[in-house]
Design a protein around this motif. Structure first.
Motif, mmCIF file in Angstrom:
data_model
loop_
_atom_site.group_PDB
_atom_site.id
_atom_site.type_symbol
_atom_site.label_atom_id
_atom_site.label_comp_id
_atom_site.label_asym_id
_atom_site.label_seq_id
_atom_site.Cartn_x
_atom_site.Cartn_y
_atom_site.Cartn_z
ATOM 1 N N ARG A 156 -26.667 31.604 -10.452
ATOM 2 C CA ARG A 156 -26.799 30.397 -9.634
ATOM 3 C C ARG A 156 -25.501 30.137 -8.872
ATOM 4 N NH1 ARG A 156 -26.002 24.992 -11.177
ATOM 5 N NH2 ARG A 156 -25.815 25.648 -13.365
ATOM 6 N N GLY A 157 -24.374 30.304 -9.562
ATOM 7 C CA GLY A 157 -23.092 30.167 -8.892
ATOM 8 C C GLY A 157 -22.889 31.232 -7.830
ATOM 9 N N GLU A 158 -23.358 32.439 -8.121
ATOM 10 C CA GLU A 158 -23.255 33.537 -7.157
ATOM 11 C C GLU A 158 -23.938 33.166 -5.840
ATOM 12 O OE1 GLU A 158 -25.280 37.925 -6.580
ATOM 13 O OE2 GLU A 158 -25.187 37.049 -8.591
ATOM 14 N N GLY A 159 -25.115 32.556 -5.926
ATOM 15 C CA GLY A 159 -25.816 32.154 -4.716
ATOM 16 C C GLY A 159 -25.013 31.158 -3.891
ATOM 17 N N ILE A 160 -24.361 30.215 -4.575
ATOM 18 C CA ILE A 160 -23.538 29.216 -3.883
ATOM 19 C C ILE A 160 -22.329 29.873 -3.226
ATOM 20 C CG2 ILE A 160 -22.085 27.179 -4.246
ATOM 21 C CD1 ILE A 160 -24.016 26.488 -6.615
ATOM 22 N N LEU A 161 -21.668 30.756 -3.960
ATOM 23 C CA LEU A 161 -20.482 31.428 -3.446
ATOM 24 C C LEU A 161 -20.817 32.309 -2.250
ATOM 25 C CD1 LEU A 161 -19.114 32.353 -6.962
ATOM 26 C CD2 LEU A 161 -17.908 30.871 -5.338
ATOM 27 N N ASP A 162 -21.909 33.039 -2.346
ATOM 28 C CA ASP A 162 -22.277 33.934 -1.255
ATOM 29 C C ASP A 162 -22.702 33.155 -0.014
ATOM 30 O OD1 ASP A 162 -21.693 35.933 -3.016
ATOM 31 O OD2 ASP A 162 -23.768 36.599 -3.307
ATOM 32 N N GLU A 163 -23.406 32.051 -0.209
ATOM 33 C CA GLU A 163 -23.792 31.221 0.929
ATOM 34 C C GLU A 163 -22.561 30.653 1.629
ATOM 35 O OE1 GLU A 163 -26.676 27.407 2.021
ATOM 36 O OE2 GLU A 163 -26.419 28.053 -0.066
ATOM 37 N N ALA A 164 -21.521 30.336 0.856
ATOM 38 C CA ALA A 164 -20.287 29.791 1.437
ATOM 39 C C ALA A 164 -19.458 30.857 2.135
ATOM 40 C CB ALA A 164 -19.459 29.125 0.339
ATOM 41 N N GLY A 165 -19.741 32.131 1.868
ATOM 42 C CA GLY A 165 -19.016 33.206 2.530
ATOM 43 C C GLY A 165 -17.594 33.396 2.037
ATOM 44 N N VAL A 166 -17.321 33.002 0.802
ATOM 45 C CA VAL A 166 -15.969 33.121 0.253
ATOM 46 C C VAL A 166 -15.849 34.394 -0.578
ATOM 47 C CG1 VAL A 166 -15.577 30.632 0.213
ATOM 48 C CG2 VAL A 166 -16.607 31.751 -1.785
ATOM 49 N N ASP A 167 -14.617 34.863 -0.720
ATOM 50 C CA ASP A 167 -14.336 35.930 -1.672
ATOM 51 C C ASP A 167 -14.297 35.340 -3.076
ATOM 52 O OD1 ASP A 167 -14.054 37.729 0.416
ATOM 53 O OD2 ASP A 167 -11.874 37.572 0.470
ATOM 54 N N VAL A 168 -14.465 36.211 -4.076
ATOM 55 C CA VAL A 168 -14.501 35.743 -5.467
ATOM 56 C C VAL A 168 -13.682 36.678 -6.344
ATOM 57 C CG1 VAL A 168 -15.961 35.153 -7.443
ATOM 58 C CG2 VAL A 168 -16.820 34.793 -5.106
#
Length: 256
Positions: A156-168
């Motif tokens: 679920r967090g992955e979806g948020i991070l990817d939508e934001a276009g940020v590196d992780v």
């Protein structure tokens, strides 16, 4: 961000000489990586990620959002500027001297992967980061959360991070002292190690960088109490300094 004190600290470390304050050779500068800390860039695996962060470094300004629980917050450090986040900021500025580095501390003690995922959207909007550091797994193991639940929260967090276009950059669990007498912590390292391996696999699967904190801590035998404080859970000053240094070393190598 840079300051006169941080610049002086940087020059001392870059000289390769023992870190000292004033004329007293035994007065070690707080926050310096202990001599027993095995600093290496090899603890961080980029997994073909970090493109946005490389572009940010090339532009001269890098913003990092640090999310997670008490070790991000800095619980156990003897003073706030000796926690992981401020030491990481200084360590990156030493290694990337032409870059303005800001690391935003949004750690909350006791959080699980669920609680971090719950607030990712809000914190990303507020900080507008290039890179999100997500430290996870320790509290999930200590609370005996089912792995399926933990990784459902991660995705679920992955979806948020990817939508934001940020590196992780994922940071896996810490290691606990083998000799602990605390019944809540005794015998937990195998499960923490399993969690670390699963986080490593997930990072590779989705292209997130991973900092292998659990395995790195096996080499901290020369640090005071192995880098862990008297409560057998939270890092002490040498532990935070060592963790920040290996993270800065790995990130700087990946971002140059």
């Amino acid at each position: 961000m840079k300051s006169a004190a941080a610049a002086a600290f940087a020059l001392t470390l870059l000289s390769g000489a023992p870190v000292a304050a004033g004329s007293d050779p035994d007065a070690v500068v707080p926050g310096a990586a202990p001599a027993a800390c095995p600093v290496s860039s090899g603890h961080l695996v980029a997994n073909q990620g970090l493109d946005r962060s490389r572009a940010a470094v090339a532009s001269g300004r890098l913003i990092i959002l640090a999310m997670g629980s008490s070790s991000i917050e800095g619980v156990g450090a003897s003073q706030p500027d000796l926690g992981f986040v401020p030491l990481l900021e200084r360590g990156l500025e030493r290694r990337l001297p032409d870059v303005e580095v800001t690391v935003v501390n949004k750690g909350i003690g006791g959080e699980t992967a669920k609680e971090t995922a719950d607030r990712l959207t809000r914190e990303i909007r507020a900080a507008d980061p290039d890179l999100v550091i997500w430290q996870l797994g320790t509290n999930d193991v200590l609370r005996d959360r089912p792995l399926d639940d933990v990784f459902a929260d991660f995705r679920r967090g992955e979806g948020i991070l990817d939508e934001a276009g940020v590196d992780v950059l994922l940071v896996d669990p810490q290691r606990l002292p083998e000799g602990t007498t605390n019944p809540s912590f005794r015998g937990r390292n195998p499960a923490l190690g399993d969690m670390a391996r699963l986080i490593d696999l997930e990072g590779g699967r989705v292209g997130y960088a991973v900092l292998h904190r659990f395995s790195a801590m096996a080499g901290w035998t020369g640090l005071e109490r192995g880098g862990v404080g008297p409560d057998d859970l939270h890092l002490n000053d040498p532990g935070y300094a060592c963790w920040a240094e290996i993270t800065a070393e790995g990130l700087a190598a990946a971002l140059r």
